[in-house]
Design an enzyme around this catalytic site. Structure first.
Site, PDB file in Angstrom:
ATOM      1  N   ASP A 159       0.909  -1.257   0.146  1.00 27.92           N
ATOM      2  CA  ASP A 159       0.023   0.129  -0.113  1.00 27.92           C
ATOM      3  C   ASP A 159       0.915   1.341   0.034  1.00 27.92           C
ATOM      4  OD1 ASP A 159      -1.605   2.402   0.603  1.00 27.92           O
ATOM      5  OD2 ASP A 159      -2.717   1.120   2.174  1.00 27.92           O
TER       6      ASP A 159
ATOM      7  N   TYR B 214      -9.139  15.842 -10.330  1.00 28.15           N
ATOM      8  CA  TYR B 214      -8.377  14.965 -11.385  1.00 28.15           C
ATOM      9  C   TYR B 214      -7.371  15.840 -11.952  1.00 28.15           C
ATOM     10  CZ  TYR B 214      -7.545  12.121 -15.372  1.00 28.15           C
ATOM     11  OH  TYR B 214      -7.101  11.318 -16.571  1.00 28.15           O
TER      12      TYR B 214
ATOM     13  N   LYS C  50      -3.133  15.160 -11.596  1.00 31.05           N
ATOM     14  CA  LYS C  50      -2.463  14.942 -12.909  1.00 31.05           C
ATOM     15  C   LYS C  50      -1.544  15.985 -13.351  1.00 31.05           C
ATOM     16  CE  LYS C  50      -4.377  11.148 -13.689  1.00 31.05           C
ATOM     17  NZ  LYS C  50      -3.749   9.808 -13.477  1.00 31.05           N
TER      18      LYS C  50
END
Length: 303
Positions: free
Chosen positions: A77, A174, A178
């Site tokens: 993880d 988003y 990015k």
């Protein structure tokens, strides 16, 4: 003199987020180039991640080995500093301190992305969780992996993103995630340059991942049928295309010249000459310029 068809033989790579999609494509193509590849993620034969998809790190590692490398799956993880530190300690112990390529491809943000609402109408906890999943995991992984590269005075870090320009990506969190990943590459490049280690951001075009194939109701065998739903799908590319871009960068003795840049498969195929799995050379930027720019505007200014 015969050209070396395994240019990464003897090299060691870590693909964080190598379970599926672009990460899997990268891991397999690094293996095809001869590398030993540690494939990490949360989905394994011992249990699925919260995404609840069937792909596993063991399956990816098996494909790496079948391609000609050595795949080593390690369930990790990457939001846990303790687990990442243990992973890097294991790599150091098993590979005599060697790590040549680090690929930060952890994502898992699709179910957290709200494409319908502006920031002020989105759930804040979900958006912040997306950033932790998509950005903090990369930071944690680099924090523990980079010392192996610095100690050897060589290496390549690849930050996998979406897009290599300043164009808005459709929704706040988003877009922020990015874009932030590109800045991770820029910042790492600046700090790593004195140590001979390169860092780049890299984007695919329209990536034909397992999830996207399912979305279009097709398989890799009949994927072109998906263009009936979206004509742009006809210009998509497989994860292998992204993987071959990374393998080409990792084998480039002059990769430091690219350090700090945001790169794309559609630019690198021209320089390195690689093809997609079917021998084609998809160029999504060219498709965008010809078919989508009039409606959506240019891809944007370089970052």
């Amino acid at each position: 003199m015969t050209k070396d068809i395994r240019p990464l033989a003897g090299k060691v790579a870590l693909v964080a987020g190598g379970t599926r999609g672009g990460g899997r494509g990268i891991a397999v193509e690094l293996g095809a180039a001869g590398a030993t590849v540690y494939v990490t993620g949360r989905s394994s034969t011992g249990g699925r991640s919260a995404l609840d998809r069937p792909e596993t790190i063991e399956e990816t590692a098996g494909r790496v080995t079948a391609a000609g490398g050595l795949g080593i799956p390690v369930r990790t993880d990457h939001s846990s500093p303790e687990e990442v530190r243990a992973l890097v300690d294991r790599i150091a112990a098993e590979q005599d301190g060697r790590l040549d390529v680090l690929v930060n491809s952890v994502w898992g943000g699709d179910p957290l992305t709200d494409w319908e609402h502006p920031l002020w109408e989105q759930d804040l906890d979900t958006g912040l969780r997306l950033l932790r999943q998509a950005v903090e995991t990369h930071i944690i992984t680099s924090r523990y992996a980079l010392p192996l590269m610095v100690a050897r005075g060589s290496g390549l870090v690849v930050e996998v993103t979406d897009g290599n320009t300043a164009r808005y990506r459709g929704t706040f969190f988003y877009d922020l995630a990015k874009s932030a990943v590109i800045r991770l590459a820029v910042a790492q490049a600046a700090e790593l340059r004195p140590h001979g280690v390169a860092a780049v951001a890299l984007t695919p075009g329209f990536l034909r991942s397992e999830a996207l194939l399912e979305h279009f109701g097709v398989t890799e065998d009949n994927w072109r049928d998906g263009a009936a739903k979206d004509p742009n799908f006809a210009h998509s590319e497989t994860p292998a295309y992204l993987g071959r871009a990374v393998a080409a960068l990792a084998a480039d003795p002059d990769v430091m010249a690219k350090s700090g840049r945001a790169l794309a498969t559609w630019g690198l195929y021209r320089e390195y000459g690689f093809t997609d799995a079917d021998g084609s050379r998809p160029d999504f930027a060219a498709h965008w310029a010809e078919n989508l720019e009039a409606e959506y505007g240019p891809l944007g200014d370089p970052l």
